[in-house]
Scaffold this active site. Structure first.
Site, PDB file in Angstrom:
ATOM      1  N   GLU A 134       0.844  -1.198   0.000  1.00  0.00           N
ATOM      2  CA  GLU A 134       0.000   0.000   0.000  1.00  0.00           C
ATOM      3  C   GLU A 134       0.880   1.249   0.000  1.00  0.00           C
ATOM      4  OE1 GLU A 134      -3.590   1.841   2.805  1.00  0.00           O
ATOM      5  OE2 GLU A 134      -2.088   0.510   3.690  1.00  0.00           O
ATOM      6  N   LYS A 170      -9.681   2.629  -2.286  1.00  0.00           N
ATOM      7  CA  LYS A 170      -9.881   2.024  -0.968  1.00  0.00           C
ATOM      8  C   LYS A 170     -11.249   2.396  -0.397  1.00  0.00           C
ATOM      9  CE  LYS A 170      -7.404   1.525   3.456  1.00  0.00           C
ATOM     10  NZ  LYS A 170      -6.229   2.028   4.222  1.00  0.00           N
ATOM     11  N   CYS A 225      -5.468  -2.956   2.663  1.00  0.00           N
ATOM     12  CA  CYS A 225      -5.200  -2.862   4.091  1.00  0.00           C
ATOM     13  C   CYS A 225      -6.446  -3.002   4.971  1.00  0.00           C
ATOM     14  CB  CYS A 225      -4.446  -1.571   4.377  1.00  0.00           C
ATOM     15  SG  CYS A 225      -3.477  -1.623   5.914  1.00  0.00           S
TER      16      CYS A 225
END
Length: 263
Positions: A48, A114, A148
């Site tokens: 990331e 995300k 994540c």
């Protein structure tokens, strides 16, 4: 039993330290490792925010979809004839995004923003939330890429699309590494899918320590590869045929709940 055409995917994980907010230096560092690697593979997975580290001050380092990092990824994918994926900071329409890009060997790309922003670090105050789930088709594999904190939300990753490979790119710190290890295995088992988690190592400018534990897990929760805390390229091969045969034999996904995500 129906006949499945064997399909394999050779995946390279790059588990690395990240140079804080220095995109060009991180590109060069990756290039040196990539040029030194004499093994072929299909897909390279980066952490990331691989160009900057997990920063909440994007204004000086955010790029556009025509910026240097995207151009470098396109060029590298074409030269090496591989796909490359990882997330970086993109500025678009006066918003910042933690955006995962998937660059194909021909230089074309797809992306995923995300969805679950890490409120503990204030990410939700700085970055815009993604509005959709993404399934990418590459070499006969349906790939679901996530980032994540998405790992903590199983409904979003639920395998309703019949995808074959689940990817997480992360900056997941040492104090919560047990959750990383447990949740990666849980996502693999519940979705009956190969699962790849790529984390960074080192200490960032916020004094957060990262100890890697990048790994590849099979569709039954068995560990195929764990990079522990070492830096470098780690390469493994996964095979789709055995996964599909196991899914058909056990039929667990046939009993999944029906639901609709609301964005």
């Amino acid at each position: 039993m129906p006949y499945f055409i064997p399909k394999k995917m050779k995946i390279a994980i790059f588990q690395t330290k990240l140079i804080w907010q220095k995109p060009a230096e991180n590109q060069q560092f990756l290039k040196e490792y990539l040029d030194a690697c004499d093994e072929t593979f299909d897909l390279l997975v980066l952490p990331e925010m691989f160009t900057t580290g997990f920063t909440m001050t994007p204004s000086g380092v955010a790029e556009t979809m025509d910026g240097d990092s995207i151009q470098w990824l396109r060029k590298t994918a074409q030269e090496k004839q591989i796909a490359i994926t990882g997330s970086l900071i993109i500025e678009e329409n006066e918003h910042y995004y933690n955006r995962l890009v998937f660059v194909f060997p021909n230089g074309s790309l797809e992306f995923y923003d995300k969805r679950h922003l890490f409120s503990l670090a204030g990410e939700d105050k700085i970055y815009a939330k993604g509005k959709s789930k993404k399934i990418i088709n590459y070499k006969g594999w349906k790939i679901c890429p996530l980032i994540c904190y998405d790992l903590r939300f199983p409904v979003f990753s639920r395998n309703v699309e019949g995808y074959d490979l689940l990817l997480y790119v992360a900056n997941w710190p040492k104090p919560r590494i047990n959750a990383w290890n447990a949740l990666l295995k849980a996502r693999a088992i519940e979705n009956m899918v190969f699962t790849v988690g790529v984390n960074r190592i080192g200490i960032d400018e916020n004094d957060l320590e990262y100890i890697g534990n990048s790994q590849v897990i099979d569709y039954l929760g068995n560990e195929i590869m764990n990079c522990t805390s070492e830096q470098g390229f780690f390469i493994t091969e996964i095979h789709k045929e055995t996964m599909l045969e196991t899914r058909e034999k056990l039929n667990f996904l046939n009993d999944r709940d029906s639901f609709q995500l609301v964005f």
